[in-house]
Design a protein around this motif. Sequence first.
Motif, short mmCIF file in Angstrom:
data_model
loop_
_atom_site.label_atom_id
_atom_site.label_comp_id
_atom_site.label_asym_id
_atom_site.label_seq_id
_atom_site.Cartn_x
_atom_site.Cartn_y
_atom_site.Cartn_z
N VAL A 298 44.12 52.75 44.61
CA VAL A 298 42.70 53.02 44.35
C VAL A 298 42.44 54.48 44.67
CG1 VAL A 298 40.34 52.38 44.95
CG2 VAL A 298 42.16 50.66 45.03
N ASP A 299 42.00 55.23 43.67
CA ASP A 299 41.76 56.65 43.89
C ASP A 299 40.27 56.93 43.77
OD1 ASP A 299 41.86 59.32 44.21
OD2 ASP A 299 43.04 59.76 42.41
N THR B 171 35.06 44.80 41.07
CA THR B 171 36.09 44.50 40.07
C THR B 171 37.44 44.25 40.73
OG1 THR B 171 34.89 46.01 38.66
CG2 THR B 171 36.99 45.24 37.82
N ILE B 172 37.73 45.06 41.74
CA ILE B 172 38.99 44.89 42.46
C ILE B 172 39.03 43.52 43.14
CG2 ILE B 172 40.22 45.67 44.54
CD1 ILE B 172 39.55 48.52 43.70
N GLN B 173 37.91 43.14 43.73
CA GLN B 173 37.86 41.84 44.40
C GLN B 173 38.14 40.72 43.40
OE1 GLN B 173 37.81 41.54 47.70
NE2 GLN B 173 38.32 39.42 47.19
N LYS B 174 37.53 40.85 42.21
CA LYS B 174 37.74 39.81 41.18
C LYS B 174 39.21 39.75 40.80
CE LYS B 174 33.25 39.93 39.05
NZ LYS B 174 32.59 40.91 38.18
N LYS B 175 39.80 40.93 40.64
CA LYS B 175 41.22 41.00 40.26
C LYS B 175 42.08 40.32 41.34
CE LYS B 175 45.00 42.95 38.44
NZ LYS B 175 45.46 42.09 37.38
N MET B 176 41.75 40.61 42.59
CA MET B 176 42.55 40.04 43.68
C MET B 176 42.35 38.54 43.81
SD MET B 176 42.50 42.82 46.66
CE MET B 176 44.04 43.63 46.87
N SER C 200 49.95 42.22 47.89
CA SER C 200 50.44 43.60 47.97
C SER C 200 49.41 44.53 48.57
CB SER C 200 50.82 44.10 46.58
OG SER C 200 51.84 43.30 46.03
N GLY C 201 48.14 44.22 48.33
CA GLY C 201 47.06 44.96 48.98
C GLY C 201 46.65 46.25 48.28
N LEU C 202 45.80 46.99 48.96
CA LEU C 202 45.23 48.22 48.41
C LEU C 202 45.75 49.44 49.16
CD1 LEU C 202 41.38 47.43 48.48
CD2 LEU C 202 42.97 46.99 46.62
N ILE C 203 45.97 50.51 48.42
CA ILE C 203 46.21 51.82 49.04
C ILE C 203 45.11 52.71 48.49
CG2 ILE C 203 47.80 53.76 49.33
CD1 ILE C 203 49.28 51.36 50.27
N SER D 200 30.62 53.13 54.75
CA SER D 200 30.28 52.22 53.65
C SER D 200 31.51 51.98 52.76
CB SER D 200 29.06 52.71 52.87
OG SER D 200 29.45 53.52 51.80
N VAL D 201 32.38 52.95 52.62
CA VAL D 201 33.61 52.71 51.85
C VAL D 201 34.46 51.66 52.55
CG1 VAL D 201 35.77 53.74 51.03
CG2 VAL D 201 33.65 55.00 50.78
N ILE D 202 34.53 51.76 53.87
CA ILE D 202 35.30 50.78 54.65
C ILE D 202 34.75 49.38 54.42
CG2 ILE D 202 35.84 50.04 57.02
CD1 ILE D 202 36.59 52.77 57.61
N GLU D 203 33.41 49.27 54.42
CA GLU D 203 32.81 47.95 54.20
C GLU D 203 33.03 47.46 52.78
OE1 GLU D 203 28.64 47.90 55.30
OE2 GLU D 203 29.28 48.83 57.20
N LYS D 204 32.76 48.33 51.82
CA LYS D 204 32.84 47.91 50.41
C LYS D 204 34.25 47.41 50.06
CE LYS D 204 29.82 51.54 48.59
NZ LYS D 204 28.45 51.14 48.66
N PHE D 205 35.27 48.13 50.51
CA PHE D 205 36.63 47.74 50.15
C PHE D 205 37.27 46.86 51.22
CE2 PHE D 205 35.79 51.47 47.55
CZ PHE D 205 36.30 51.09 46.33
#
Length: 438
Positions: free
Chosen positions: A144-145, A212-217, A226-229, A247-252
Motif C-alpha cells: 500500500v503506497d 476497498t482493502i478490507q473488502k479484498k482481505m 500475508s498482510g499489508l506493507i 488516523s492512518v493507523i486507525e483506518k488501516f
Amino acid sequence: EDIEEESKWKEWELKKFQEFRFEIDFTSSVIIKLTKGTAEIFGAELAIGIEYEIRGQKVAVFTWHGCTFEIKGKCDVEYIADETPMMSYLNTHMAIEQMRCKIEKEGGNEPRVMIVGPPDVGKTTLSKILINYAVKHGRTPLFVDINPSEGTVTIPSTLTATVIDKPIDIEEQLSVLPAKSSMAPLTYFFGYLQSANKLKLYNKLLDKLSETIQKKMDKDSVVRYSGLIISTPNDLSNNSNWDMFTSVIEKFRVNVVIVVGHERLYSDINKFYQDNNEIAVVKLTKSGGVVNRDSSYRRIIQNYKIKEYFYGTHKCELAPYSVIVSFSDIYIRTIEQGIAPSSALPIGMERKVQETRLVNVEPSEDLVNSILALTNVDVKETENDDEEDDILIGTKLLGFVHVTNVDVEKKKITLLCPCHGRIPKKYMLLADLKWIET
Ligand code: ATP
C-alpha cells in the motif's frame, strides 16, 4: 579509452554481510552479472549468469554468504560497505512472518505494517525488502503506497494498493508496468504531490482505499494472511501531522509501526501507544547507503515515472498514441475542497457538510501538459448530486492521458494515451499534475 574501459567486465568480490553500493543516472546503464555465491538487490535474488541491465537507480547488491559478480559500464558512485542494517531488517521480517504463521495455525491478526520516518532514510527500500522476503516465503502481501509524491507502481500523485506475488524486478524495480503483479494495482487519483496540499481529499481517499482493502482481505484469505506493507509520505509523522498519522493507523488497523532512522519519533510513537498492546512499535536504523535526493532529483524521478507510464521502460517499451477529441466528447471534472458556510444557514437548519465537491472544467489552453485521470464512471446526462460526487472521487481508474494540445478555435483537444482504442465516454479528473515531455 573510456569507451574501451566501459565495455570491459570488472569483477567484484563481496564477503558475507557486505554490500556493493552503486549509482547510475537515467541516461546511462550498467550490466551486472552474478558469477558465484548468492546476492540480492533489496531482497530480490540475483540469478547466477543472468545479465541485468540497471539504469537510473541507486542500489546495493547485498550478500548473506559471499559472492562474486561482474559489472560492465560506468557507475557514478561505487563502493563496498561492511556495515548494513540488513540483519535487523531480516529479523523484522521474521517477526512479521511469525504473525502470518500464527494466524494460519491458531488465528489472530494479520500483520499490518506501516513504515514511517523522515525523508531519505530508506522507507521505500525497506518496503521492497520486506515484500521480497515475504514473497520468498510464498506470501502475497498487499503493498500500500500512500505517498503521493513519488509514484511506485504507477504515476505520482496517486494512492495505490497492489498485491505483490513475484519478487520485485531487479531491472525495473516497482515500475508502472502491469506485469509486476497478476493483478493491476488499485489506484486512486489524488492529483497533488503533497498530502498537505489537500488534506480533506487525501483523507477521503485514504478512507476509500482502506475500505476497498478490507473488502479484498475479507474475500481473499491468502492475501489477508500475508498482510499489508504500507509506505508513507515522509511528512506523515512529523509533529504537525500527528492527527493524520494516528488516523492512518486507525483506518488501516495498523498493528506494527516501523520507525526508520529517528529516535525521537520512535520514542514519541512508543509513548503514545504504550497502553495499546495491539500496536507494536519497532525501531530500525537507517542504512548508510541511503542516498539523499534533493528536490531537483525528486522532480526528475517524478518525470521519469510519468514517462514510464506512457513509453514503458528500456526493458519493455510501449508505443503510446495521440488522439484528437472534440471538446464535446470529453467530460473533465476537478475536485475542490468545499467550504461549507453553515453559519449563513438559518438556525436549526443543517446542511450536509460537503468536504469535497466536483466542478466542471471547460477545456482551455491551461490544460496543455496536464495529466488527466480516466475514471470508470459513465457520463450521465443529469446533474451530479453529492452522491455521484462521492462515487467519482473514490473511483478506481482506467488509466491516465496527457494533454498535448488544445485548439480553442476548432474546439479540439489532443491526448496522448498509453494504448490504442477510443476514449470512452467516462469522466476524467483533473488536478495539479503536469508533465512536459522531454
Ligand atoms: P522519502 O520518504 O524521502 O521519499 P525514503 O525514506 O523512502 O525517502 P528510499 O527511497 O528508500 O528513501 O531511499 C532513498 C534512495 O536511496 C533511493 O534511491 C534508494 O534506492 C537508495 N538506497 C537505499 N538504500 C540503499 C543502499 N543500501 N545502497 C544504495 N542506495 C540505497
